[in-house]
Motif scaffolding. Structure first.
Motif, PDB file in Angstrom:
ATOM      1  N   SER A 257       0.915  -1.223   0.129  1.00  0.00           N
ATOM      2  CA  SER A 257       0.294   0.141  -0.458  1.00  0.00           C
ATOM      3  C   SER A 257       1.036   1.406  -0.474  1.00  0.00           C
ATOM      4  N   ASP A 258       0.305   2.280   0.144  1.00  0.00           N
ATOM      5  CA  ASP A 258       0.935   3.835  -0.216  1.00  0.00           C
ATOM      6  C   ASP A 258       1.460   3.684   0.794  1.00  0.00           C
ATOM      7  N   ALA A 259       2.890   3.658   1.137  1.00  0.00           N
ATOM      8  CA  ALA A 259       3.464   3.978   3.014  1.00  0.00           C
ATOM      9  C   ALA A 259       3.394   5.120   3.788  1.00  0.00           C
ATOM     10  N   PRO A 260       2.932   5.134   4.547  1.00  0.00           N
ATOM     11  CA  PRO A 260       2.738   6.088   5.497  1.00  0.00           C
ATOM     12  C   PRO A 260       4.032   7.071   5.902  1.00  0.00           C
ATOM     13  N   SER A 261       3.430   8.459   7.223  1.00  0.00           N
ATOM     14  CA  SER A 261       4.811   9.516   6.235  1.00  0.00           C
ATOM     15  C   SER A 261       6.072   9.110   7.175  1.00  0.00           C
ATOM     16  N   GLU A 262       5.485   8.990   8.444  1.00  0.00           N
ATOM     17  CA  GLU A 262       6.559   7.879   9.801  1.00  0.00           C
ATOM     18  C   GLU A 262       7.715   7.415   8.768  1.00  0.00           C
ATOM     19  N   ILE A 263       6.566   6.521   8.089  1.00  0.00           N
ATOM     20  CA  ILE A 263       8.185   5.221   6.785  1.00  0.00           C
ATOM     21  C   ILE A 263       8.758   6.003   6.144  1.00  0.00           C
ATOM     22  N   ASP A 265       9.354   8.924   6.398  1.00  0.00           N
ATOM     23  CA  ASP A 265      10.217  10.146   6.803  1.00  0.00           C
ATOM     24  C   ASP A 265      11.685   8.930   7.426  1.00  0.00           C
ATOM     25  N   LYS A 266      11.319   8.049   7.876  1.00  0.00           N
ATOM     26  CA  LYS A 266      12.127   6.977   8.432  1.00  0.00           C
ATOM     27  C   LYS A 266      13.590   6.253   6.822  1.00  0.00           C
ATOM     28  N   VAL A 267      12.332   6.512   5.645  1.00  0.00           N
ATOM     29  CA  VAL A 267      13.708   5.895   5.155  1.00  0.00           C
ATOM     30  C   VAL A 267      13.711   6.860   4.252  1.00  0.00           C
ATOM     31  N   ARG A 268      13.834   8.207   4.158  1.00  0.00           N
ATOM     32  CA  ARG A 268      14.854   9.227   3.998  1.00  0.00           C
ATOM     33  C   ARG A 268      15.758   9.554   4.972  1.00  0.00           C
ATOM     34  N   ARG A 269      15.688   9.374   6.534  1.00  0.00           N
ATOM     35  CA  ARG A 269      17.209   9.524   6.862  1.00  0.00           C
ATOM     36  C   ARG A 269      17.752   7.920   6.733  1.00  0.00           C
ATOM     37  N   ILE A 270      17.034   6.531   6.130  1.00  0.00           N
ATOM     38  CA  ILE A 270      17.941   6.074   6.152  1.00  0.00           C
ATOM     39  C   ILE A 270      19.367   6.466   5.149  1.00  0.00           C
ATOM     40  N   GLU A 271      18.317   6.220   4.108  1.00  0.00           N
ATOM     41  CA  GLU A 271      18.987   6.918   2.946  1.00  0.00           C
ATOM     42  C   GLU A 271      19.486   7.570   2.842  1.00  0.00           C
ATOM     43  N   GLN A 272      19.626   9.010   3.457  1.00  0.00           N
ATOM     44  CA  GLN A 272      20.980   9.751   3.659  1.00  0.00           C
ATOM     45  C   GLN A 272      21.856   9.387   4.305  1.00  0.00           C
ATOM     46  N   VAL A 273      21.902   8.115   5.154  1.00  0.00           N
ATOM     47  CA  VAL A 273      22.460   7.557   5.883  1.00  0.00           C
ATOM     48  C   VAL A 273      23.604   7.223   4.273  1.00  0.00           C
ATOM     49  N   CYS A 274      22.424   6.946   3.565  1.00  0.00           N
ATOM     50  CA  CYS A 274      23.394   5.803   2.625  1.00  0.00           C
ATOM     51  C   CYS A 274      24.404   6.226   1.940  1.00  0.00           C
ATOM     52  N   ARG A 275      23.711   7.423   1.475  1.00  0.00           N
ATOM     53  CA  ARG A 275      24.707   8.613   0.394  1.00  0.00           C
ATOM     54  C   ARG A 275      25.805   8.798   1.250  1.00  0.00           C
ATOM     55  N   LYS A 276      25.448   9.725   2.286  1.00  0.00           N
ATOM     56  CA  LYS A 276      27.608   9.211   3.185  1.00  0.00           C
ATOM     57  C   LYS A 276      27.872   8.924   2.691  1.00  0.00           C
ATOM     58  N   HIS A 277      27.661   7.215   2.687  1.00  0.00           N
ATOM     59  CA  HIS A 277      28.956   6.328   2.380  1.00  0.00           C
ATOM     60  C   HIS A 277      28.866   6.137   0.794  1.00  0.00           C
ATOM     61  N   ASP A 278      28.566   6.533  -0.179  1.00  0.00           N
ATOM     62  CA  ASP A 278      28.440   5.821  -1.644  1.00  0.00           C
ATOM     63  C   ASP A 278      27.877   4.722  -1.922  1.00  0.00           C
ATOM     64  N   VAL A 279      26.365   4.293  -1.295  1.00  0.00           N
ATOM     65  CA  VAL A 279      25.785   3.142  -1.089  1.00  0.00           C
ATOM     66  C   VAL A 279      24.568   3.230  -1.555  1.00  0.00           C
ATOM     67  N   ALA A 280      24.623   2.762  -2.666  1.00  0.00           N
ATOM     68  CA  ALA A 280      22.548   2.951  -2.645  1.00  0.00           C
ATOM     69  C   ALA A 280      21.621   2.015  -1.967  1.00  0.00           C
ATOM     70  N   LEU A 281      19.960   2.923  -1.824  1.00  0.00           N
ATOM     71  CA  LEU A 281      19.384   2.350  -0.503  1.00  0.00           C
ATOM     72  C   LEU A 281      19.249   1.004  -1.098  1.00  0.00           C
ATOM     73  N   ALA A 282      18.853   0.723  -2.205  1.00  0.00           N
ATOM     74  CA  ALA A 282      19.054  -0.221  -2.069  1.00  0.00           C
ATOM     75  C   ALA A 282      19.512  -1.438  -1.984  1.00  0.00           C
ATOM     76  N   ASP A 283      20.901  -1.588  -2.088  1.00  0.00           N
ATOM     77  CA  ASP A 283      21.858  -2.942  -1.991  1.00  0.00           C
ATOM     78  C   ASP A 283      22.035  -2.471  -0.177  1.00  0.00           C
ATOM     79  N   ALA A 284      21.757  -1.732  -0.101  1.00  0.00           N
ATOM     80  CA  ALA A 284      21.942  -1.619   1.473  1.00  0.00           C
ATOM     81  C   ALA A 284      20.557  -2.752   2.217  1.00  0.00           C
ATOM     82  N   ALA A 285      19.856  -2.361   1.094  1.00  0.00           N
ATOM     83  CA  ALA A 285      18.343  -3.115   1.491  1.00  0.00           C
ATOM     84  C   ALA A 285      18.407  -4.387   1.659  1.00  0.00           C
TER      85      ALA A 285
END
Length: 347
Positions: A257-263, A265-285
């Motif tokens: 289903s469409d992701a709720p806002s809290e999810i 937001d959490k994914v956005r924060r996780i993705e920021q950490v991944c970008r910091k380390h030059d890693v794609a979010l999908a690869d980390a997942a």
């Protein structure tokens, strides 16, 4: 492709490729693809070294089983591991009555009837042989025995009772006869996996979406139980049905289903950490669940050759330990989650 060997019963067990293939997308999930396109996807998976394939009658109301069976019939039986599921009988119906309208497209006109009885499990198993054309399956999972699919705890409890009194005995018999090597459950809730593990003798669980970069509550009790009992985990839905692959975009999917806002937001924060380390979010997942010792394979699906290639590339991408450490420091991951090879959960 790296492999992981599982042998809980001391009978030589099964060897899984760390990256498996979930065939729901080949059942025309969300959009229709041709038989030729599906065959090309399966061929790409094979070329990238994938040798574990999971299917189910539900996926395209028999369509995925037919497609994967047709493909695997061209391979040597000892070269792959295949699982299917029981718990539903597919019955012919009028097109407007079929299961999965708006979810599965261009499928046979069939409606699902939940049946976890002894006879229901045996009938489903035989029907899977007919659809796939295969002579054997390695693993048989009871499918969707959870509140998510049955709507209420009372309904779920009813079917669990039916299963333990009937279908479970059928699966035990099939395993005892050597018709299948392993039995378990393909389920969306770790709590229900644990409840079944406490009531019966199960070998493997296909846990869908409940041990991911977003969710690690299964570490509370279920995964430690699996580790102690040598129960293997096949991890389905490593992208939580989409958002961990697409990122926090508009319309990102979470739990189908469409992701709720809290999810989001959490994914956005996780993705920021991944970008910091030059890693794609999908690869980390994709890589994260495989650090847990109970996990034998992760099985993202794929509807295109490019998606298969992306998954294979992602599994071979090294993830710096500092990424996991940052996620834990920011409270975006459980501190006890195993990360990095040989890790004890401390990073």
């Amino acid at each position: 492709m790296k492999t992981r060997h599982w042998d809980r019963r001391g009978d030589s067990g099964l060897t899984f490729t760390e990256l498996g293939f979930g065939t729901a997308p080949l059942g025309n999930l969300y959009r229709a693809i041709t038989d030729d396109a599906a065959a090309a996807v399966l061929d790409a998976a094979w070329r990238y070294g994938i040798r574990y394939f999971d299917t189910a009658p539900l996926y395209g109301l028999g369509l995925a089983e037919r497609r994967v069976g047709h493909f695997l019939a061209t391979k040597k039986r000892e070269d792959f591991v295949v699982s299917t599921k029981v718990g539903r009988i597919l019955k012919v119906c009028r097109p407007e009555q079929r299961t999965g309208i708006g979810k599965f497209f261009d499928t046979p006109s069939r409606r699902e009837v939940f049946d976890y009885s002894y006879d229901g499990v045996m009938r489903s198993f035989e029907a899977s042989f007919e659809r796939t054309g295969l002579d054997s399956f390695d693993i048989l999972f009871v499918h969707d025995l959870d509140v998510f699919n049955h709507g209420t705890q009372a309904a779920c409890d009813h079917y669990v009772g039916q299963f333990m009194a009937g279908g479970y005995q059928a699966m035990i018999s099939l395993r005892d006869q050597g018709v299948v090597k392993a039995i378990g459950g393909g389920i969306n809730e770790w709590e229900m996996c644990q409840a079944l593990a406490e009531r019966g003798d199960f070998d493997l669980f296909l846990l869908a979406g409940r041990y991911t970069l977003l969710e690690q509550e299964a570490l509370e009790s279920f995964l430690p139980m699996c580790e102690a009992r040598d129960i293997g985990i096949v991890l389905g839905g490593p992208y939580n049905s989409g958002i961990l692959a697409t990122g926090p975009i508009a319309g990102a999917q979470y739990n189908y289903s469409d992701a709720p806002s809290e999810i989001v937001d959490k994914v956005r924060r996780i993705e920021q950490v991944c970008r910091k380390h030059d890693v794609a979010l999908a690869d980390a997942a994709l890589n994260f669940p495989l650090f847990h010792p109970a996990v034998v394979s992760v099985i993202p699906g794929g509807q295109s050759v490019d998606q298969v290639a992306s998954n294979a590339r992602g599994r071979s991408t090294p993830i710096p330990c500092a990424l996991w450490e940052d996620l834990k420091m920011l409270g975006l991951m459980r501190a006890d989650a195993p990360v990095c090879e040989g890790s004890n959960g401390t990073g």
